[in-house]
Write an enzyme that holds these catalytic residues in place. Structure first.
Site, PDB file in Angstrom:
ATOM      1  N   CYS A 158      39.924  46.352  38.289  1.00  0.00           N
ATOM      2  CA  CYS A 158      41.309  45.892  38.368  1.00  0.00           C
ATOM      3  C   CYS A 158      42.245  47.082  38.205  1.00  0.00           C
ATOM      4  O   CYS A 158      43.362  47.069  38.701  1.00  0.00           O
ATOM      5  CB  CYS A 158      41.571  44.845  37.317  1.00  0.00           C
ATOM      6  SG  CYS A 158      41.015  45.379  35.722  1.00  0.00           S
TER       7      CYS A 158
ATOM      8  N   ASN B  78      33.558  41.352  38.456  1.00  0.00           N
ATOM      9  CA  ASN B  78      33.572  42.827  38.514  1.00  0.00           C
ATOM     10  C   ASN B  78      33.270  43.474  37.166  1.00  0.00           C
ATOM     11  O   ASN B  78      32.660  44.532  37.114  1.00  0.00           O
ATOM     12  CB  ASN B  78      34.869  43.344  39.124  1.00  0.00           C
ATOM     13  CG  ASN B  78      36.074  43.038  38.279  1.00  0.00           C
ATOM     14  OD1 ASN B  78      36.084  42.074  37.525  1.00  0.00           O
ATOM     15  ND2 ASN B  78      37.097  43.855  38.395  1.00  0.00           N
TER      16      ASN B  78
ATOM     17  N   GLU C 226      44.865  37.686  33.327  1.00  0.00           N
ATOM     18  CA  GLU C 226      44.748  39.096  33.742  1.00  0.00           C
ATOM     19  C   GLU C 226      44.373  39.076  35.215  1.00  0.00           C
ATOM     20  O   GLU C 226      43.333  38.541  35.579  1.00  0.00           O
ATOM     21  CB  GLU C 226      43.651  39.810  32.931  1.00  0.00           C
ATOM     22  CG  GLU C 226      43.849  39.797  31.430  1.00  0.00           C
ATOM     23  CD  GLU C 226      45.093  40.530  30.978  1.00  0.00           C
ATOM     24  OE1 GLU C 226      45.759  41.193  31.804  1.00  0.00           O
ATOM     25  OE2 GLU C 226      45.427  40.420  29.790  1.00  0.00           O
TER      26      GLU C 226
ATOM     27  N   SER D  20      41.730  36.793  40.311  1.00  0.00           N
ATOM     28  CA  SER D  20      42.741  37.094  41.326  1.00  0.00           C
ATOM     29  C   SER D  20      44.080  36.440  40.984  1.00  0.00           C
ATOM     30  O   SER D  20      44.141  35.447  40.254  1.00  0.00           O
ATOM     31  CB  SER D  20      42.247  36.593  42.677  1.00  0.00           C
ATOM     32  OG  SER D  20      42.044  35.203  42.599  1.00  0.00           O
TER      33      SER D  20
HETATM   34  P1  NAP Z   1      38.723  34.933  41.350  1.00  0.00           P
HETATM   35  O1  NAP Z   1      38.243  34.501  42.645  1.00  0.00           O
HETATM   36  O2  NAP Z   1      40.124  34.624  40.969  1.00  0.00           O
HETATM   37  O3  NAP Z   1      37.717  34.325  40.285  1.00  0.00           O
HETATM   38  C1  NAP Z   1      37.826  34.543  38.905  1.00  0.00           C
HETATM   39  C2  NAP Z   1      37.194  33.398  38.166  1.00  0.00           C
HETATM   40  O4  NAP Z   1      37.963  32.220  38.375  1.00  0.00           O
HETATM   41  C3  NAP Z   1      35.782  33.070  38.630  1.00  0.00           C
HETATM   42  O5  NAP Z   1      35.011  32.676  37.540  1.00  0.00           O
HETATM   43  C4  NAP Z   1      36.029  31.906  39.574  1.00  0.00           C
HETATM   44  O6  NAP Z   1      34.896  31.100  39.785  1.00  0.00           O
HETATM   45  C5  NAP Z   1      37.119  31.178  38.832  1.00  0.00           C
HETATM   46  N1  NAP Z   1      37.885  30.245  39.646  1.00  0.00           N
HETATM   47  C6  NAP Z   1      38.019  30.205  40.995  1.00  0.00           C
HETATM   48  N2  NAP Z   1      38.809  29.184  41.355  1.00  0.00           N
HETATM   49  C7  NAP Z   1      39.186  28.546  40.224  1.00  0.00           C
HETATM   50  C8  NAP Z   1      40.014  27.431  39.940  1.00  0.00           C
HETATM   51  N3  NAP Z   1      40.619  26.741  40.893  1.00  0.00           N
HETATM   52  N4  NAP Z   1      40.183  27.059  38.656  1.00  0.00           N
HETATM   53  C9  NAP Z   1      39.601  27.749  37.659  1.00  0.00           C
HETATM   54  N5  NAP Z   1      38.803  28.816  37.869  1.00  0.00           N
HETATM   55  C10 NAP Z   1      38.604  29.221  39.129  1.00  0.00           C
HETATM   56  O7  NAP Z   1      38.597  36.490  41.135  1.00  0.00           O
HETATM   57  P2  NAP Z   1      37.324  37.349  41.423  1.00  0.00           P
HETATM   58  O8  NAP Z   1      37.225  37.413  42.894  1.00  0.00           O
HETATM   59  O9  NAP Z   1      36.180  36.859  40.654  1.00  0.00           O
HETATM   60  O10 NAP Z   1      37.710  38.751  40.756  1.00  0.00           O
HETATM   61  C11 NAP Z   1      38.433  39.739  41.391  1.00  0.00           C
HETATM   62  C12 NAP Z   1      39.858  39.736  40.919  1.00  0.00           C
HETATM   63  O11 NAP Z   1      39.923  39.885  39.505  1.00  0.00           O
HETATM   64  C13 NAP Z   1      40.656  40.896  41.447  1.00  0.00           C
HETATM   65  O12 NAP Z   1      41.877  40.433  41.933  1.00  0.00           O
HETATM   66  C14 NAP Z   1      40.876  41.788  40.229  1.00  0.00           C
HETATM   67  O13 NAP Z   1      42.007  42.593  40.262  1.00  0.00           O
HETATM   68  C15 NAP Z   1      40.935  40.815  39.150  1.00  0.00           C
HETATM   69  N6  NAP Z   1      40.622  41.448  37.866  1.00  0.00           N
HETATM   70  C16 NAP Z   1      41.641  41.643  36.977  1.00  0.00           C
HETATM   71  C17 NAP Z   1      41.392  42.241  35.770  1.00  0.00           C
HETATM   72  C18 NAP Z   1      42.495  42.430  34.772  1.00  0.00           C
HETATM   73  O14 NAP Z   1      42.184  42.543  33.610  1.00  0.00           O
HETATM   74  N7  NAP Z   1      43.737  42.422  35.152  1.00  0.00           N
HETATM   75  C19 NAP Z   1      40.100  42.637  35.438  1.00  0.00           C
HETATM   76  C20 NAP Z   1      39.085  42.419  36.361  1.00  0.00           C
HETATM   77  C21 NAP Z   1      39.368  41.816  37.569  1.00  0.00           C
HETATM   78  P3  NAP Z   1      33.958  31.336  41.097  1.00  0.00           P
HETATM   79  O15 NAP Z   1      33.392  32.677  40.970  1.00  0.00           O
HETATM   80  O16 NAP Z   1      32.974  30.267  40.955  1.00  0.00           O
HETATM   81  O17 NAP Z   1      34.852  31.185  42.282  1.00  0.00           O
END
Ligand code: NAP
Ligand code: MG
Length: 482
Positions: A282, A150, A248, A227
């Site tokens: 987020c 995002n 985060e 996430s």
């Molecule tokens: P996600 O599915 O958790 O993925 C985040 C990253 O983690 C991606 O690079 C993903 O790779 C990787 N990943 C997935 N499974 C993993 C594992 N088992 N081990 C290590 N890495 C792994 O989150 P998203 O769908 O990309 O992003 C949306 C989420 O991010 C939302 O919940 C949002 O609130 C949160 N967010 C938080 C902030 C903050 O600062 N608090 C800022 C922005 C977004 P793949 O893409 O290859 O699956």
């Protein structure tokens, strides 16, 4: 376009050669490029390169390191428009939103370069005569940077700058949905002449290469944005080797509107933070909690503004909201909307995927509002991460604060009021990492730290002075000189 990994200063394909296709979320028939499906073996090669590079990189003075980063930063300024195009093509956000993300990355990077130069230890008076007692900071080693789709440019900038400034070397794993944006970031450092192995980049599945990074004891810190579920898994895996984590994660951010608020301003803020980037921040506002005596008036103002949102391709200058980022994101949001309806919330606008005209080929959702939302409902509790706003009516300020806090998340919040006492009481009582008064929930600046509490964040927050702090360990010295 055939995308590549960047390992030990070279752009290369995965050793096994497999690639995956990336699709434009504005038109799923359009392949934007193919990227390496990296393997555990590629991860090992990258870790070895980063370990080797660490030996030399940590020896440089922080001023020498800053020269490479300043060069990359100046290239970032020059290439803003080109990077914005890649960002819009991969993520879907409008070009204006993409440019704003890069501007924000520039500010974060600039601040963290300077913050790195200010990194110091503390001298404390000794109990004894002739002893100099002081603290210094040391780098950790190889850091894994796991980034979301995002904010795929800003998040790496915010994480990698303090990591490199403090003498660590990095491996960046971008989200599957935004590999090209990650590559654009890395290119700046390649062209700035960064020594080989200091920053490495691998594309592919989080479950495969993300997991392999997280489980490897050679990784000394993991900085992750994504996430809550994945973050929790990373925390567990990291604990086995006592690897430091900075997580985060998700949010369910409330914007409280009290009866004495400037309602126009409150409606502007709610609509901006609920629908910008199609609600995929987020810090998006996903709940508005509104005092009952101004509820109808506030809702009318919000509706007026939502009706003016123009949904379209991010490259269309008329569009003010782009598609959501990919098929599974689309399906998840539509499923949440179904749950809202099934649990009795009232859908007053939107709620559908756009299936007419050329937008039918992409992941476009109408801006959506639910009213008559009660705090126990799915759409009041879970992060939807799409253009969906839940409106909750409350009796008074006390009930508003209670409902605002009644979720598992704690990232961001805001209150609109002219009552200083209530504003400050809200700041004190809101269970979040960043809060606002008379401002959108998504507002942030680089000089203050950024992170959540409860299930939104764990470990030292990013940015501000904790940005640098996370990537160093403390060492103290006692020197007898007399
Ligand atoms: P996600 O599915 O958790 O993925 C985040 C990253 O983690 C991606 O690079 C993903 O790779 C990787 N990943 C997935 N499974 C993993 C594992 N088992 N081990 C290590 N890495 C792994 O989150 P998203 O769908 O990309 O992003 C949306 C989420 O991010 C939302 O919940 C949002 O609130 C949160 N967010 C938080 C902030 C903050 O600062 N608090 C800022 C922005 C977004 P793949 O893409 O290859 O699956
Ligand atoms: Mg995901």
């Amino acid at each position: 376009m055939v995308g590549k990994n960047y390992i030990n200063g070279k752009w290369i394909t995965s050793a096994k050669g497999a690639q995956y296709d990336h699709y434009n979320p504005a038109d799923l028939t359009e392949v934007t490029g193919s990227w390496p499906k990296s393997t555990v073996e590629d991860v090992q090669v990258a870790i070895q390169a980063a370990q080797n590079a660490f030996i030399h990189w940590r020896q440089l003075t922080v001023y020498q390191r800053s020269e490479y980063l300043r060069k990359a930063l100046s290239l970032m300024r020059e290439r803003l428009d080109t990077i914005a195009e890649v960002l819009t093509t991969e993520n879907g956000k409008t070009l204006a939103e993409s440019k704003a993300e890069i501007v924000s990355a520039i500010k974060e990077m600039d601040f963290q370069i300077n913050e790195g130069l200010r990194m110091g230890g503390r001298i404390m008076p000794s109990e004894r005569d002739g002893i100099l007692a002081f603290g210094i900071r040391a780098p950790l080693g190889v850091v894994a940077v796991i980034s979301p789709w995002n904010f795929p440019f800003n998040v790496p900038a915010r994480k990698i700058t303090p990591a490199l400034m403090t003498g660590n070397t990095c491996i960046l794993k971008p989200a599957n949905l935004t590999p090209g944006v990650g590559a654009e970031f890395v290119k700046l450092f390649d062209q700035a002449g960064l020594p080989a192995g200091v920053l490495n980049f691998l594309t592919g599945s989080g479950a495969v290469i993300g997991q392999a990074l997280v489980e490897n004891p050679a990784i000394k810190a993991i900085t992750f944005t994504g996430s809550t579920d994945v973050g929790m898994g990373i925390h567990k895996a990291a604990a086995i080797h006592m690897t430091r984590t900075q997580l985060e994660m998700g949010g369910k951010n409330p914007l409280v509107v009290l009866a004495d608020a400037d309602l126009e301003e409150a409606a502007n803020a709610a609509v901006l933070a609920a629908y910008a980037c199609a609600g995929q921040w987020c810090t998006s506002t996903s709940r508005t909690i509104v005092e009952e005596n101004i509820y109808d008036e506030f809702l009318t103002l919000v509706l007026e503004r939502v009706k003016k949102i123009s949904v379209g391709r991010g490259t269309d200058p008329q569009a003010t909201m782009g598609p959501v980022c990919g098929k599974s994101q689309l399906a998840g949001i539509l499923d949440s909307i179904q749950k809202g309806k099934a649990q009795g919330a009232k859908l007053i606008i939107g709620g559908r995927q756009i299936k007419e005209g050329e937008l039918a080929r992409g992941c476009f959702i109408e801006p959506t509002i639910f009213t008559e939302v009660t705090p126990d409902m799915f759409i009041a509790q879970e992060e939807i991460f799409g253009p969906v706003l839940s409106v909750i009516k409350v009796r008074d300020f006390d009930q508003a604060v209670q409902i605002a806090n009644q979720v598992k998340f704690g990232l961001s919040s805001s209150i609109f009021t002219k009552d200083l006492g209530k504003a400050l009481t809200f700041v004190e009582k809101t269970d979040v990492g960043l809060t606002h008064v008379n401002m959108p929930t998504a507002f942030k600046e680089p000089q203050l730290s950024f992170g959540g509490v409860k299930q939104s964040g764990c470990g030292l927050p990013e940015a501000g002075d904790s940005g640098v702090e996370f990537f160093t360990e403390h060492k103290v010295a006692y020197i007898k000189y007399r």
